[in-house]
Design an enzyme around this catalytic site. Structure first.
Site, PDB file in Angstrom:
ATOM      1  CG  HIS A 124       0.695  -3.849   5.263  1.00  0.00           C
ATOM      2  ND1 HIS A 124      -0.167  -3.533   4.239  1.00  0.00           N
ATOM      3  CD2 HIS A 124       1.324  -4.989   4.869  1.00  0.00           C
ATOM      4  CE1 HIS A 124      -0.065  -4.428   3.273  1.00  0.00           C
ATOM      5  NE2 HIS A 124       0.837  -5.327   3.620  1.00  0.00           N
ATOM      6  CG  HIS A 182      -1.874  -1.160   1.189  1.00  0.00           C
ATOM      7  ND1 HIS A 182      -2.065  -2.030   2.230  1.00  0.00           N
ATOM      8  CD2 HIS A 182      -2.698  -1.574   0.185  1.00  0.00           C
ATOM      9  CE1 HIS A 182      -2.970  -2.928   1.878  1.00  0.00           C
ATOM     10  NE2 HIS A 182      -3.374  -2.681   0.642  1.00  0.00           N
ATOM     11  CD  GLU A 194      -0.497   0.378   4.482  1.00  0.00           C
ATOM     12  OE1 GLU A 194       0.258  -0.596   4.666  1.00  0.00           O
ATOM     13  OE2 GLU A 194      -1.739   0.279   4.348  1.00  0.00           O
ATOM     14  CD  GLU A 245      -1.731  -3.772   9.150  1.00  0.00           C
ATOM     15  OE1 GLU A 245      -1.419  -2.565   9.075  1.00  0.00           O
ATOM     16  OE2 GLU A 245      -2.231  -4.413   8.206  1.00  0.00           O
TER      17      GLU A 245
HETATM   18  O1  LIG Z   1      -6.174  -0.322   8.281  1.00  0.00           O
HETATM   19  C1  LIG Z   1      -6.748  -0.914   7.380  1.00  0.00           C
HETATM   20  O2  LIG Z   1      -7.992  -0.863   7.237  1.00  0.00           O
HETATM   21  C2  LIG Z   1      -5.972  -1.778   6.399  1.00  0.00           C
HETATM   22  C3  LIG Z   1      -4.544  -2.006   6.772  1.00  0.00           C
HETATM   23  C4  LIG Z   1      -4.012  -3.057   5.830  1.00  0.00           C
HETATM   24  O3  LIG Z   1      -3.540  -2.712   4.779  1.00  0.00           O
HETATM   25  N1  LIG Z   1      -4.174  -4.320   6.216  1.00  0.00           N
HETATM   26  C5  LIG Z   1      -3.915  -5.430   5.343  1.00  0.00           C
HETATM   27  C6  LIG Z   1      -4.171  -6.708   6.081  1.00  0.00           C
HETATM   28  C7  LIG Z   1      -3.869  -7.905   5.224  1.00  0.00           C
HETATM   29  C8  LIG Z   1      -4.188  -9.245   5.886  1.00  0.00           C
HETATM   30  O4  LIG Z   1      -5.366  -9.447   6.251  1.00  0.00           O
HETATM   31  O5  LIG Z   1      -3.270 -10.078   6.014  1.00  0.00           O
HETATM   32  C9  LIG Z   1      -4.870  -5.321   4.155  1.00  0.00           C
HETATM   33  O6  LIG Z   1      -6.014  -4.918   4.347  1.00  0.00           O
HETATM   34  O7  LIG Z   1      -4.447  -5.666   3.059  1.00  0.00           O
HETATM   35 ZN   LIG Z   2      -1.474  -1.963   4.225  1.00  0.00          ZN
END
Ligand SMILES: O=C(O)CCC(=O)N[C@@H](CCC(=O)O)C(=O)O
Ligand SMILES: [Zn+2]
Length: 347
Positions: free
Chosen positions: A163, A66, A69, A227
């Site tokens: 992330h 992303h 980030e 994260e």
């Molecule tokens: O904060 C958010 O809403 C999204 C943060 C983010 O990019 N999270 C990843 C998590 C991926 C996973 O579930 O392994 C995403 O949403 O792609």
């Molecule tokens: Zn992300």
């Protein structure tokens, strides 16, 4: 040929000069200890020239899947700079990936499509490779595949996809452990993450099209989406909040054998995903406040969202929410619901 990158050793700046593709690849040595291969824009591999560390690891560190980030990008760029300056010398093969350079330049999560929904072949579904994010997701899969396939037999495969989250979180740093049926969870990995300051783990309950699931499922890697805090523009990250993470990633790369504390569940907050609520209608709206942090908890029967005239309610005694986002396209995940996970199979 040594790359022009060696004038600045700033791999991020070098990447952003050619955001879609590099005019050529570069292959060179650092001293008599490391081979460097720059394979594509945002793709750099460090390989120790001396074979066989005692416990060899093949490590993938990815960021900017992303584009906005930024903290993970800064952490990776600092590590790369230290390796190129030879103030750090890697003991293990390391692949760094800066995922989506055009989105970094655009200061957005993505340009046309969320890249973290495009792995495990999803890039080629539907209309196929119709945009730059789909093309890049496929290319990143191939770089990871080549990297792991070219590793020493028996090397431990690791992938941390770094992330930051859109909103604040009650647990500032947390990791998603991709679904891995038939494989127990690694206590050593979770204690490594805890030492990075990532003290909260979410066990996923189903296959996904994320980058970490791809490495976990295809290559049996110890792979996580990590994260590291709340998303911030470049220049606004308080880098002191990432010191533990950076120190442990440095140790991971530079120490032949990494000492990690024995697994203790009391050191971690453990959740499992009880369900993923997907958007099925355009009018999907959450019932809780827009600024509710990740891991906010709701009691059984409380409304979580409304959609097409129906209420979606908390199903378990208590559910916590993470990644709520009502603005995703119909068909995609709007939120993950979590319940405590005291009894997972950890070894
Ligand atoms: O904060 C958010 O809403 C999204 C943060 C983010 O990019 N999270 C990843 C998590 C991926 C996973 O579930 O392994 C995403 O949403 O792609
Ligand atoms: Zn992300």
């Amino acid at each position: 040929m040594t790359s022009p990158l060696m004038e600045t050793r700033d791999f991020l700046a070098f990447t952003l000069e050619s955001p879609l593709s590099l005019p050529q690849q570069y292959h060179f040595h650092l001293g008599n200890h490391t081979q460097v291969d720059i394979l594509d824009t945002g793709v750099i591999v460090f390989t120790p020239l001396k074979t066989a560390a005692k416990a060899p690891k093949d490590i993938v560190l990815s960021c900017a899947i992303h584009g906005n980030e930024t903290a993970p990008i800064e952490i990776c760029n600092q590590l790369i700079k230290s390796l190129l300056s030879e103030t750090l010398i890697t003991q293990h093969r390391v692949l760094f990936l800066i995922g989506n350079p055009p989105a970094i330049l655009n200061k957005t999560r993505f340009l046309e499509e969320n890249m973290n929904r495009l792995f495990s072949g999803a890039h080629s579904n539907g209309q196929g490779l119709v945009n730059a994010e789909r093309v890049r997701a496929k290319a990143l899969e191939l770089y990871v595949a080549d990297f792991f396939n070219q590793g020493q037999a028996g090397a431990q495969r690791i992938h941390y996809d770094l992330h930051t989250a859109i909103r604040a979180s009650k647990h500032e740093k947390f990791a998603i452990y991709p679904y891995r049926p038939g494989r127990s969870y690694s206590g050593e990995q979770m204690m490594f993450l805890a030492a990075c300051g990532v003290d909260t783990i979410l066990f996923h309950h189903e296959p996904t099209t994320t980058f970490s699931y791809y490495s976990s499922e295809q290559f049996k890697a110890d792979a996580f989406t990590v994260e590291l805090g709340k998303v911030m523009p470049f220049g606004e990250n308080d880098m002191s909040r990432f010191e533990d993470t950076k120190r442990m990633l440095t140790n991971l790369i530079t120490e032949e054998v990494l000492a990690v504390a024995p697994y203790q569940s009391s050191q971690l907050n453990l959740y499992k995903v009880s369900r993923s609520i997907n958007k099925t209608a355009e009018d999907f709206a959450f019932s809780f406040a827009n600024d509710a942090p990740n891991f906010s908890q709701f009691k059984q029967g409380e409304p979580l969202a409304t959609e097409a005239g129906q209420q979606i309610k908390v199903e378990h005694q208590v559910e916590a929410i993470v990644f709520p986002n009502a603005k995703v396209p119909v068909g995609q995940r709007t939120v993950l619901c979590l319940v405590p996970a005291p009894d997972e199979d950890v070894q």
